[in-house]
Design a protein around this motif. Sequence first.
Motif, mmCIF file in Angstrom:
data_model
loop_
_atom_site.group_PDB
_atom_site.id
_atom_site.type_symbol
_atom_site.label_atom_id
_atom_site.label_comp_id
_atom_site.label_asym_id
_atom_site.label_seq_id
_atom_site.Cartn_x
_atom_site.Cartn_y
_atom_site.Cartn_z
ATOM 1 N N SER A 34 35.170 11.176 -20.579
ATOM 2 C CA SER A 34 35.437 10.758 -21.959
ATOM 3 C C SER A 34 35.919 9.323 -22.021
ATOM 4 C CB SER A 34 36.451 11.692 -22.614
ATOM 5 O OG SER A 34 37.672 11.714 -21.898
ATOM 6 N N GLY A 38 34.920 5.642 -25.032
ATOM 7 C CA GLY A 38 35.853 5.246 -26.075
ATOM 8 C C GLY A 38 35.857 3.777 -26.441
ATOM 9 N N LEU A 209 39.545 9.845 -23.773
ATOM 10 C CA LEU A 209 39.055 9.184 -24.975
ATOM 11 C C LEU A 209 40.134 8.304 -25.599
ATOM 12 C CD1 LEU A 209 36.887 8.870 -27.241
ATOM 13 C CD2 LEU A 209 37.980 10.848 -28.342
ATOM 14 N N SER A 212 40.883 5.221 -23.551
ATOM 15 C CA SER A 212 39.812 4.239 -23.652
ATOM 16 C C SER A 212 39.867 3.487 -24.979
ATOM 17 C CB SER A 212 38.463 4.944 -23.508
ATOM 18 O OG SER A 212 37.397 4.033 -23.553
ATOM 19 N N MET A 213 40.094 4.219 -26.066
ATOM 20 C CA MET A 213 40.186 3.566 -27.369
ATOM 21 C C MET A 213 41.358 2.598 -27.418
ATOM 22 S SD MET A 213 39.161 6.781 -29.873
ATOM 23 C CE MET A 213 39.459 5.862 -31.387
ATOM 24 N N ALA A 236 41.570 8.851 -32.296
ATOM 25 C CA ALA A 236 41.029 9.575 -31.140
ATOM 26 C C ALA A 236 41.066 11.081 -31.385
ATOM 27 C CB ALA A 236 41.814 9.215 -29.882
ATOM 28 N N HIS A 240 37.826 13.530 -31.455
ATOM 29 C CA HIS A 240 37.858 14.720 -30.611
ATOM 30 C C HIS A 240 37.641 15.978 -31.450
ATOM 31 C CE1 HIS A 240 40.268 17.711 -28.116
ATOM 32 N NE2 HIS A 240 39.441 17.223 -27.209
#
Length: 276
Positions: A34, A38, A209, A212-213, A236, A240
């Motif tokens: 994931s 992101g 995720l 990463s964002m 996020a 999700h």
Amino acid sequence: PVPGPTDDKYTRGVVGVVAGSPPYPGAAVLCTGSARLGGTGMVRYAGSASDGVAARWPDVVLAHEGPAKAGKVQTWAVGPGAGTDDAAKQRLSEALTGDDPVLVDADALTLVAGDDGLRARIRVRADAGKITVMTPHAGEFAHLGFPLAAGAQADRVAQVREAAAQLGAVLLLKGSHTVVASPGGAVFVNTLSDAALATAGSGDVLSGLAGSMLAAAAARDPDLAADGAAELIACAALVHGLAGQLAAAGGRPVTAIDVLDHLPDAIAAIRGGHDE
């Protein structure tokens, strides 16, 4: 974020992941999987389950000596399936020592709950303007010293806000209504979710995720503050949740891999809606 014509993999941001261990290699695969989606241009993996990660995701860069020697990142995501032994504690400590945002989840939350020194370090980071994100479920929230009163759904916002202020961290409390709060009091509630997300490994997907964002945003704005980070973490949770809904469409049974596989569809749907 959408990459621009002058971006490269470094300007888009690099997210570091410490997840998985020999007993739990799947957590490393889910979290790094994931993290690739992101918005960052690179994922560095500095955990102890690199063989499984390399076999599944050849684009992930392996760092075999832990966060301290992994190279530049804009955010660390630490904890899913990573264990609670001395080696895991050392990796978490190395991540928290740096200036970059750190997302603390799962086993890393267990380490913080049982170690006053780690908890104090998070408070010191907050006082220095550094961002730490903690993503507990209700049980982990209680282990951190904040048990939820039975049936007090309406009080979750107040409880998460108070805990975020005490801990000095952006706090995401998982649940059917995920609540995110910053130490300064900003609060977001995500109601876009699906019961299908109540499956093993779903939280590992969220951690990668969200990390990463956050890294993608920090690469673009080195002065990113806790309130802005809280909004990103809430986003996020929304992505999700939408991925869970898409995975469960038509009554399909859902695993964490299905949630991961539907993240690109969820992001594309949100981007398309934004463009319109």
